[in-house]
Every structure is written in C-alpha cells, then in structure tokens.
Design an enzyme around this catalytic site. Structure first.
Site, mmCIF file in Angstrom:
data_model
loop_
_atom_site.group_PDB
_atom_site.id
_atom_site.type_symbol
_atom_site.label_atom_id
_atom_site.label_comp_id
_atom_site.label_asym_id
_atom_site.label_seq_id
_atom_site.Cartn_x
_atom_site.Cartn_y
_atom_site.Cartn_z
ATOM 1 C CD1 TRP A 103 -2.285 -2.139 1.269
ATOM 2 C CD2 TRP A 103 -2.852 -1.016 -0.079
ATOM 3 N NE1 TRP A 103 -3.358 -2.824 0.656
ATOM 4 C CE2 TRP A 103 -3.731 -2.171 0.514
ATOM 5 C CE3 TRP A 103 -3.368 -0.138 -1.206
ATOM 6 C CZ2 TRP A 103 -4.906 -2.364 -1.056
ATOM 7 C CZ3 TRP A 103 -4.432 -0.432 -2.189
ATOM 8 C CH2 TRP A 103 -4.968 -1.720 -1.837
ATOM 9 C CG ASP A 174 -3.124 4.434 3.985
ATOM 10 O OD1 ASP A 174 -5.151 3.911 4.252
ATOM 11 O OD2 ASP A 174 -3.309 3.491 3.337
ATOM 12 C CE LYS A 198 -7.974 -2.843 4.201
ATOM 13 N NZ LYS A 198 -8.235 -3.624 3.646
#
Length: 363
Positions: A103, A174, A198
């Site tokens: 990511w 993030d 999530k």
C-alpha cells in the site's frame, strides 16, 4: 445467530453483529420517518443529525483536537493517494514517503505523478517483513510532508511508534487498516485517512482527519471535488454523500463506545490476536510468521507453511469448518487472518484451535 461465519476477510471485513441487527431493525423505517435512511435527502435534518453525530463521536472516542477537521469522503484510500499530493505538495518541497509494503508503494506511485517525491526510509530489502526503525528514517528538512502507512494489510506489519518529523513537516498516515484499533496521539499528525471498510463500517466512505491550517495549502486550480477545503467548509455535505455508509459508521462508533472506547478495544485486540500468534510461535516451525516479531500487526496476521500444497489443504479444511478469508493476498500468497475490531474473540479462539488440530493431523 449460530450460522455466522468466522470472518477473517481483509476488507470489506467483519462488522459487529449488534450493529448489523440494529441496522436491520431500522432498514425500512428509520426512526419513524416512514422510509429508509438510504431514501432520505442528505439535506434533511434526520440525515444531517447522523452525519454530525458520527463526526462528534469520532472526535470524542479518538481524542481529536478542536483544530482538526473530520471529513467523510468517497473514493477510498486509493483516491487519497492522489488527493494528498494534489492539495499538500508545494513548490520546491518534495513529498517524503516511508516504503513499507504494497500500500505504501501505491501511495508513492500516485505522488510521483504529481510532483517530486523522496524515500525517507524503506524495508524493501527485507521483503517488507518489518517496519524501518526511527534511526533508519531520514526526513528532508524541506519536505512538504512525511507519509507513512500505519499498518500494511498484505504483509502484516504495523508501526509500534511513529517517526519523528521536523517541526514544519506534517506527518500523514494511511490508517485504513488500524484506525481506532488502539489509542493514537492525533496531535502528532497533520492528516490521518482511512477507508472505513476494515474497522469502522462498510465500504463507500473514507474518513479524513486533517489539521485545519493545512487546508490553506489547497491550490485553487485543483478540481472542486478533489480539494479538502471544499468538504471541510460544507461539513462533508457538498455533494450527495455515501449516506448509508456514514450511518453504519455512526453505529459502529456507538458500538466502540459501548465496549469501553478505543483503549478497551485495544486490550481486546491484543488478547484475541495473541491466541493466533501463540499458535504460530508454538508450532515448532509448522507455521512460520512472515512479519518480524517487533513489527507484527495486531490487525493482519500473515504466515506460511512448508509448501503451497499444505497451505491449500489448510484453506480447504478451514472453509469446510466455517472459516472465511484466510487465503493470503494474491500478490504474496500464504495465509492471512485479519483480526479487525469487529472480529470476535471467539473467532480467534476457534482459529487457534483449528490450527493446533490441523498441525496434529498433518504435522
């Protein structure tokens, strides 16, 4: 409900059963309005109340200072990879990134399209199995910001401590896969962003927590919908929001509050995750954790076995017993259990027991 799966999906992920049941009760008729919240105008008082209450609960539970905006945006964290540099890169100041996995790589790739970027640190030489130590992270004094990926979902690594940054360099994180899973000092960050799917709700809404002074950087030539100041000025209601997703976030936040808040959630997460890590560590090498112990994620437990055939057998047998989502990401293979906030202790206990039984039968 006895037929609930043991859901270890990496995202969209498990939601609290209590939240799902409450949403089910209100689905057709929201608070006596004679319609679902999905049918309501986002300009109506009932929806504005949901929007405002969700923001207020986030502030309360996460300890968000008054000089920060809380925004509910669309496009997922992947849009934030571009939106951040579009708004916060300034001339002659590079964007600094710490490269920790899949990511972080995607975030860097987007930023490189928009301006100068530098790597302040990387664990690529170790196949991203760890988070670089503080001494390994070198932030240029003139950096526009330093970006970190708090938890790498695919590799299963997580920051235990966040890097120090020069006084005028905002730290940006993030936190898509570990937001509100543990207490965080928000004041250390210029921006925190996270897709909700999530730990905070279903897919469709992205949370952005931004220090207000950074809104002044937003260039006027950036398209209206991709400017943070647009959404901050309009309370996340500039255009039609993902209203049902925001409503679900509000319910999840109420659930976190009812469980004792973020600190209580963190204790629960440590306890349930330990069950699975203990099964790995006590297996004598039958299971091999991917992440270095000092960087192990409390959200995504990644591990391997002696060969792919045995891993496929593990997946097949686990699925037959009601376990879902244990196959590793297609880019790295192996096995992964995602143990987000809403994954019950009972699911982790059941997985640990299955792992021990599988080892007994196949070891």
């Amino acid at each position: 409900m006895s037929n609930r799966a043991y859901n270890f999906n990496a995202g969209p992920a498990a939601l609290p059963l209590e939240v799902l049941e409450q949403a089910q009760q209100q689905f057709v008729d929201f608070n006596g309005a004679g319609m679902s919240i999905m049918e309501m105008s986002h300009r109506s008082k009932p929806y504005e109340q949901v929007n405002d209450q969700a923001q207020a609960l986030m502030r309360k539970l996460y300890g968000i200072p008054d000089d920060y905006e809380v925004m509910f945006l669309q496009g997922g964290a992947s849009t934030q990879f571009a939106m951040l540099p579009m708004n916060l890169l300034v001339p002659d100041r590079p964007a600094a990134y710490v490269l920790t996995g899949s990511w972080a790589q995607k975030a860097v790739k987007e930023a490189q399209l928009l301006g100068e970027t530098v790597l302040a640190g990387s664990s690529e030489a170790d196949k991203f199995n760890r988070i670089p130590k503080g001494a390994e992270i070198n932030v240029p004094a003139n950096a526009a910001y330093l970006h970190v990926t708090s938890n790498e979902t695919i590799e299963g690594t997580q920051y235990m401590d966040y890097p120090e940054v020069p006084a005028d360099v905002p730290l940006i994180a993030d936190m898509s896969s570990d937001i509100m899973s543990r207490p965080v000092d928000i004041s250390k960050f210029g921006v925190i962003y996270a897709g909700a799917q999530k730990n905070l709700g279903p897919s469709g809404v992205t949370i952005v927590i931004m220090r207000r002074d950074l809104l002044e950087r937003c260039p006027k030539q950036v398209p209206t919908m991709l400017r943070y100041d647009t959404h901050a000025k309009n309370g996340s209601l500039y255009n039609t929001p993902p209203s049902f997703s925001v409503y679900m976030v509000q319910l999840v936040l109420q659930w976190i509050e009812a469980r004792g808040g973020v600190e209580a959630i963190a204790r629960i997460n440590r306890d349930k995750t330990k069950l699975i890590y203990d099964a790995i560590d006590g297996s004598g090498g039958f299971y091999r954790g991917f992440a270095s112990p000092e960087s192990r994620s409390q959200m995504n437990i990644t591990f391997r076995m002696q060969d792919e055939a045995l891993e496929k057998q593990f997946i097949a047998e686990s699925e037959a017993q009601g376990f879902v989502g244990l196959k590793g990401h297609r880019s790295v293979g192996g096995l992964r259990a995602s143990t987000y906030n809403a994954v019950p202790h009972e699911s982790c206990s059941a997985l640990a027991a299955f792992m021990l039984d599988f080892q007994r039968r196949h070891g």
